[in-house]
Design an enzyme around this catalytic site. Sequence first.
Site, PDB file in Angstrom:
ATOM      1  N   LEU A  51       0.830  -1.209   0.000  1.00 29.42           N
ATOM      2  CA  LEU A  51       0.000   0.000   0.000  1.00 29.42           C
ATOM      3  C   LEU A  51       0.866   1.261   0.000  1.00 29.42           C
ATOM      4  O   LEU A  51       0.353   2.365  -0.168  1.00 29.42           O
ATOM      5  CB  LEU A  51      -0.921   0.015   1.221  1.00 29.42           C
ATOM      6  CG  LEU A  51      -2.023  -1.038   1.231  1.00 29.42           C
ATOM      7  CD1 LEU A  51      -2.882  -0.898   2.484  1.00 29.42           C
ATOM      8  CD2 LEU A  51      -2.901  -0.924  -0.011  1.00 29.42           C
ATOM      9  N   GLU A  61       8.599   3.078  10.725  1.00 30.25           N
ATOM     10  CA  GLU A  61       7.712   2.269   9.884  1.00 30.25           C
ATOM     11  C   GLU A  61       7.846   0.814  10.316  1.00 30.25           C
ATOM     12  O   GLU A  61       8.957   0.279  10.366  1.00 30.25           O
ATOM     13  CB  GLU A  61       8.125   2.432   8.414  1.00 30.25           C
ATOM     14  CG  GLU A  61       7.302   1.564   7.482  1.00 30.25           C
ATOM     15  CD  GLU A  61       7.854   1.507   6.055  1.00 30.25           C
ATOM     16  OE1 GLU A  61       8.730   2.325   5.700  1.00 30.25           O
ATOM     17  OE2 GLU A  61       7.409   0.619   5.310  1.00 30.25           O
ATOM     18  N   GLY A  94      23.628  -5.273 -11.728  1.00 26.97           N
ATOM     19  CA  GLY A  94      23.063  -6.614 -11.752  1.00 26.97           C
ATOM     20  C   GLY A  94      24.104  -7.634 -11.336  1.00 26.97           C
ATOM     21  O   GLY A  94      25.281  -7.294 -11.144  1.00 26.97           O
ATOM     22  N   CYS A 151      27.537   0.284 -12.637  1.00 27.90           N
ATOM     23  CA  CYS A 151      28.121  -0.863 -11.940  1.00 27.90           C
ATOM     24  C   CYS A 151      28.322  -2.030 -12.913  1.00 27.90           C
ATOM     25  O   CYS A 151      29.236  -1.973 -13.727  1.00 27.90           O
ATOM     26  CB  CYS A 151      27.285  -1.228 -10.725  1.00 27.90           C
ATOM     27  SG  CYS A 151      28.282  -2.032  -9.461  1.00 27.90           S
ATOM     28  N   HIS A 165      26.945   3.424  -7.716  1.00 26.98           N
ATOM     29  CA  HIS A 165      25.505   3.524  -7.992  1.00 26.98           C
ATOM     30  C   HIS A 165      25.029   4.952  -7.706  1.00 26.98           C
ATOM     31  O   HIS A 165      24.494   5.219  -6.628  1.00 26.98           O
ATOM     32  CB  HIS A 165      24.729   2.563  -7.090  1.00 26.98           C
ATOM     33  CG  HIS A 165      24.850   1.136  -7.490  1.00 26.98           C
ATOM     34  ND1 HIS A 165      24.034   0.568  -8.450  1.00 26.98           N
ATOM     35  CD2 HIS A 165      25.679   0.165  -7.069  1.00 26.98           C
ATOM     36  CE1 HIS A 165      24.372  -0.705  -8.594  1.00 26.98           C
ATOM     37  NE2 HIS A 165      25.369  -0.984  -7.777  1.00 26.98           N
ATOM     38  N   GLU A 168      22.499   6.424  -8.612  1.00 28.68           N
ATOM     39  CA  GLU A 168      21.044   6.555  -8.437  1.00 28.68           C
ATOM     40  C   GLU A 168      20.637   6.646  -6.966  1.00 28.68           C
ATOM     41  O   GLU A 168      19.592   7.182  -6.639  1.00 28.68           O
ATOM     42  CB  GLU A 168      20.309   5.395  -9.132  1.00 28.68           C
ATOM     43  CG  GLU A 168      20.455   4.010  -8.517  1.00 28.68           C
ATOM     44  CD  GLU A 168      21.669   3.233  -9.031  1.00 28.68           C
ATOM     45  OE1 GLU A 168      22.668   3.878  -9.425  1.00 28.68           O
ATOM     46  OE2 GLU A 168      21.628   1.987  -8.999  1.00 28.68           O
TER      47      GLU A 168
HETATM   48  N1  GLN Z   1      27.936  -8.162 -10.294  1.00 29.59           N
HETATM   49  C1  GLN Z   1      28.874  -7.092 -10.335  1.00 29.59           C
HETATM   50  C2  GLN Z   1      29.852  -7.154  -9.168  1.00 29.59           C
HETATM   51  O1  GLN Z   1      29.568  -7.790  -8.192  1.00 29.59           O
HETATM   52  C3  GLN Z   1      28.183  -5.757 -10.376  1.00 29.59           C
HETATM   53  C4  GLN Z   1      27.332  -5.493  -9.183  1.00 29.59           C
HETATM   54  C5  GLN Z   1      26.315  -4.395  -9.388  1.00 29.59           C
HETATM   55  O2  GLN Z   1      25.980  -4.077 -10.514  1.00 29.59           O
HETATM   56  N2  GLN Z   1      25.808  -3.850  -8.318  1.00 29.59           N
HETATM   57  O3  GLN Z   1      30.903  -6.552  -9.195  1.00 29.59           O
END
Ligand code: GLN
Length: 547
Positions: A15, A139, A357, A384, A520, A522
């Site tokens: 929600l 929360e 990823g 990354c 990262h 973001e």
């Molecule tokens: N898999 C990659 C690493 O471990 C990149 C990690 C990610 O994109 N956060 O270095």
Amino acid sequence: MARFIFVTGGVMSSLGKGIAASCIGALLRSRGCSIKMKKLDPYINVDPGTMSPYKHGEVFVMDDGCEADLDFGHYERFTDIVCTAADSITTGRIYEKVIRQERKGAYLGSDIQVIPHITNEIKEFILHDSDTADFTICEIGGTVGDIESFPYLESLRQLLLDLGKERIICVHLTYLPFIKMAGELKTKPTQHSVKQLQSIGIQPDILLCRSEIPINNEIKEKLAMFCSVKKENVITALDSDNIYLIPNQYHKEGLDHRICQHFKMNLDDEAGFNEVLQGQWGLLEHLISSLTEAVTIAVIGKYTKMKDAYISLTQAMMHGGFANNVRVNIRWINAEDSFPEIERQLMDVTGIIVPGGFSARGTEGKIHTIKHARENGIPFFGICLGMQLAVIEACRNVAGVSNATSREFSDDGEMVIDFMERWAEEQGSTIVRKKSENKGGTMRLGSYECIITEDSLAHRIYGSTQIKERHRHRYEVSLERYEELFKAAGIVFSGLSKDGKLAEIMERRDHVFFIGTQAHPEFKSKPFSPHPLFSAFIRAASVKGMN
Ligand code: GLN
């Protein structure tokens, strides 16, 4: 005097408790109050670091390296505060601590029980450092009625006794389903959920009711009577197209006013406050509603069916749009689609992002996408894993080393991306990565400094030679070992770690906009201060769209 706002959830999950808590934080911040945001998660994992993004959404990373629930991303974005590991707790972590203490004999032979041992730990977590802010917003994860949430709610009940009603307000986020056939909003699920809270000894003060349509007076009266809540404390939380419209929406419904009334705060200058709010969230609302141009960006990944897996990314892209007065449409591409299918979907996009990823699955599709961006002059932003793959792509397709790869995908080939233990000791980190270790706790996590080369694209974007970004990865570019190969591949490493040994940012000089970052970015973008990399990338994509 520290005061506490508890946000619980009823009826069902998803929600938006995290957004509700964040909006309360944002409104109190606009009122000039200092706040802390804490989250109590009922799952038994010690942290969400090892959870699947498919099921649980993104793992948010804090400056101090804490891997936390994605709601912390909302907290930081809406309230502009920096959260720390001390703000996040899970059942797993509490039990881990209690069991460790028990093994040391800290409980003097008594039997360890949920009440009081577990609940004491929970209360300690809630109270910790709370006197440094006017409000601590807590929360409680999960849905009231879940077996896992019980110790948290029990702790809240005890705190109500310990601290008194004057210092605690309970906000219950609930849902009123709209039954089309009857043309009616239904209150029964909320009544049941409130009864469940009451049976534990908690009376909610405010009902925040998610609904598809406005809630009329009659329904508010009914809810007030059956749930023992003042009618004016039954607040509509209407579905919204954009989450940044919600703070003002809640304000217009009187949510922050009711909270202040509960705590008997001075409300003499509501007109002045309203002006402040309209200068912030009101302006953003205006900007959002006036976005007429749009840009389409491709995001190619493995978790595209679970949008929460990329929540900070999508938010940062939206912020980049705010900075350029454009709406950002995302074309989600499944990295496991065939190459022709991927190319078909890339046809009309003017920018490409390959996000973070893990594991080899889908990487060939991503590498193919990067090649497409490089060869066709489409603005590219690798994050990354996205940067690591951009390095591999250039080594394979520009420098002709077809077996260039990452240790993460294979043990055969040229390891242009490899596992490195060295950084940890050099950077004085307490974590030393060893390949043989468990999956948990082996990553380079949190904020690291990066030195940027002058006159590079990165330098123009950041406007600085020293920046800090958050990391979450195991592997690094093999900078020293393949120096010549990287040169031949046309890669410029324009951002390096402080000691110059780790690649932080890569770019291409033979392309209109091609940048990759090991960190990262973001995680640090905010609606009122879009991250420069996202602003610059969206700008490049918009310009490309105009050509
Ligand atoms: N898999 C990659 C690493 O471990 C990149 C990690 C990610 O994109 N956060 O270095």
